[in-house]
Design a protein around this motif. Structure first.
Motif, short mmCIF file in Angstrom:
data_model
loop_
_atom_site.label_atom_id
_atom_site.label_comp_id
_atom_site.label_asym_id
_atom_site.label_seq_id
_atom_site.Cartn_x
_atom_site.Cartn_y
_atom_site.Cartn_z
N TRP A 260 0.92 -1.19 0.17
CA TRP A 260 -0.03 -0.05 -0.19
C TRP A 260 0.72 1.33 0.14
O TRP A 260 0.51 2.19 -0.68
N LEU A 261 1.93 1.22 0.81
CA LEU A 261 2.85 2.38 0.78
C LEU A 261 3.52 2.48 -0.54
O LEU A 261 3.77 3.67 -0.97
N LEU A 262 4.07 1.56 -0.95
CA LEU A 262 4.56 1.57 -2.11
C LEU A 262 3.61 2.17 -3.47
O LEU A 262 4.12 3.27 -4.33
N ALA A 263 2.47 1.85 -3.34
CA ALA A 263 1.56 2.34 -4.17
C ALA A 263 1.36 3.77 -4.33
O ALA A 263 1.18 4.63 -4.97
N ARG A 264 1.11 4.19 -3.18
CA ARG A 264 1.14 5.89 -2.61
C ARG A 264 2.46 6.73 -3.26
O ARG A 264 2.00 7.89 -3.13
N VAL A 265 3.64 5.97 -3.40
CA VAL A 265 4.62 6.88 -3.83
C VAL A 265 4.84 6.30 -5.27
O VAL A 265 6.10 6.44 -5.82
N ASN A 266 3.79 6.17 -5.98
CA ASN A 266 3.77 5.95 -7.30
C ASN A 266 4.58 4.59 -8.00
O ASN A 266 5.19 4.69 -9.19
N VAL A 267 4.64 3.55 -7.03
CA VAL A 267 5.43 2.43 -7.45
C VAL A 267 4.52 1.24 -8.01
O VAL A 267 3.42 1.26 -7.41
N PHE A 268 4.64 0.72 -9.14
CA PHE A 268 3.63 -0.44 -9.39
C PHE A 268 4.78 -1.52 -9.87
O PHE A 268 5.70 -1.48 -10.10
N PRO A 269 4.01 -2.83 -9.57
CA PRO A 269 4.87 -3.92 -9.79
C PRO A 269 5.06 -4.76 -11.03
O PRO A 269 4.43 -4.45 -12.12
N ILE A 270 6.14 -5.21 -11.02
CA ILE A 270 6.59 -5.96 -12.44
C ILE A 270 7.10 -7.47 -11.78
O ILE A 270 7.88 -7.68 -10.99
N LYS A 271 6.71 -8.25 -12.65
CA LYS A 271 7.29 -9.71 -12.59
C LYS A 271 8.86 -9.66 -13.17
O LYS A 271 9.03 -9.56 -14.42
N ARG A 272 9.95 -10.12 -12.21
CA ARG A 272 11.19 -10.12 -12.85
C ARG A 272 11.21 -11.25 -13.70
O ARG A 272 10.72 -12.40 -13.58
N TYR A 273 12.42 -11.34 -14.82
CA TYR A 273 12.65 -12.44 -15.32
C TYR A 273 11.78 -12.80 -16.46
O TYR A 273 11.60 -14.01 -16.71
N SER A 274 10.90 -11.93 -16.71
CA SER A 274 9.64 -12.37 -17.76
C SER A 274 9.32 -11.24 -18.43
O SER A 274 9.19 -9.94 -18.01
N ALA A 275 8.57 -11.37 -19.61
CA ALA A 275 8.00 -10.29 -20.40
C ALA A 275 6.49 -10.04 -19.80
O ALA A 275 5.55 -10.67 -20.04
N ASP A 276 6.53 -9.19 -18.70
CA ASP A 276 5.26 -8.87 -17.89
C ASP A 276 4.35 -7.63 -18.80
O ASP A 276 4.81 -6.64 -18.62
N ILE A 277 3.76 -8.18 -19.49
CA ILE A 277 2.58 -7.52 -20.51
C ILE A 277 2.03 -6.39 -19.67
O ILE A 277 1.78 -5.50 -20.04
N GLY A 278 1.37 -6.84 -18.61
CA GLY A 278 0.80 -6.08 -17.59
C GLY A 278 1.36 -4.89 -17.24
O GLY A 278 0.88 -3.79 -17.19
N ALA A 279 2.67 -5.08 -16.77
CA ALA A 279 3.47 -3.87 -16.30
C ALA A 279 3.77 -3.13 -17.58
O ALA A 279 3.76 -1.82 -17.48
N ILE A 280 4.18 -3.72 -18.61
CA ILE A 280 4.47 -2.77 -19.95
C ILE A 280 3.34 -1.83 -20.13
O ILE A 280 3.48 -0.80 -20.43
N LYS A 281 2.06 -2.54 -20.18
CA LYS A 281 0.71 -1.64 -20.53
C LYS A 281 0.61 -0.52 -19.38
O LYS A 281 0.38 0.44 -19.84
#
Length: 200
Positions: free
Chosen positions: A73-94
């Protein structure tokens, strides 16, 4: 509001323990989305770039950091969003493209991980892909000194003098025939040039 408070708190800490000289702030666009492409030598780098950049930044972070609900929750409040490492994370790219299209700045470390020796390594193609698809300007940036504040094996942050430099924008039109790899290589070359300006 939370981001502004976090930024002020980190800035205050840096004034006391990590005095930072910043150059090239005028190269950050006043409006519109942009990609801040930086070298990476310390866990402190995202924080120092965040307080050095005159505009708010958005960040990608590994998905596992969001497993703790409170910390997530704290990370989201400071403009951080998740990405799956070592894979082509289409959701994070979008999500990155969406934020760029809405006028946000996104911090990226093209090398994908911290350098263990301070040298600039080879960049991953993702930064070139985002630059082409978003048509956003890429601002190369270089940071110096954070590896001295958090040397390998250190359990606390040591006082150190830091330097951050933002370079002129690099643009890659969406219709460009240049490959994502070639774009990434050019971005890394620009970051290396910034390093040279600090070491010469």
């Amino acid at each position: 509001m939370f981001y502004a408070f976090w930024r002020f708190f980190c800035w205050l800490c840096s004034v006391l323990y990590l005095p930072t000289t910043v150059k090239g702030e005028k190269n950050i666009p006043k409006t519109g989305g942009f990609i801040l492409a930086c070298n990476h030598v310390s866990y402190l780098d995202p924080v120092i770039f965040g307080i050095s950049c005159p505009r708010p930044l958005n960040y990608m972070a590994r998905e596992s950091l969001f497993e703790n609900r409170v910390f997530g929750w704290l990370l989201a409040r400071v403009n951080v969003f998740p990405i799956k490492r070592y894979s082509a994370d289409i959701g994070a790219i979008k999500e990155a493209l969406r934020r760029l299209k809405t006028g946000c700045g996104i911090l990226l470390f093209p090398e994908g991980t911290r350098s263990s020796n301070g040298r600039i390594g080879e960049g991953l193609e993702g930064v070139g892909f985002l630059a082409r698809k978003s048509n956003a300007p890429v601002i190369p940036a270089f940071i110096k000194g954070t590896q001295n504040a958090t040397p390998k094996g250190a359990r606390s942050v040591k006082p150190a003098r830091l330097m951050v430099v933002f370079g002129p924008a690099v643009r890659f039109p969406e219709e460009s025939c240049v490959s994502d790899k070639a774009m990434t290589d050019e971005i890394m070359r620009q970051i290396a040039l910034l390093k040279d300006t600090l070491t010469n």
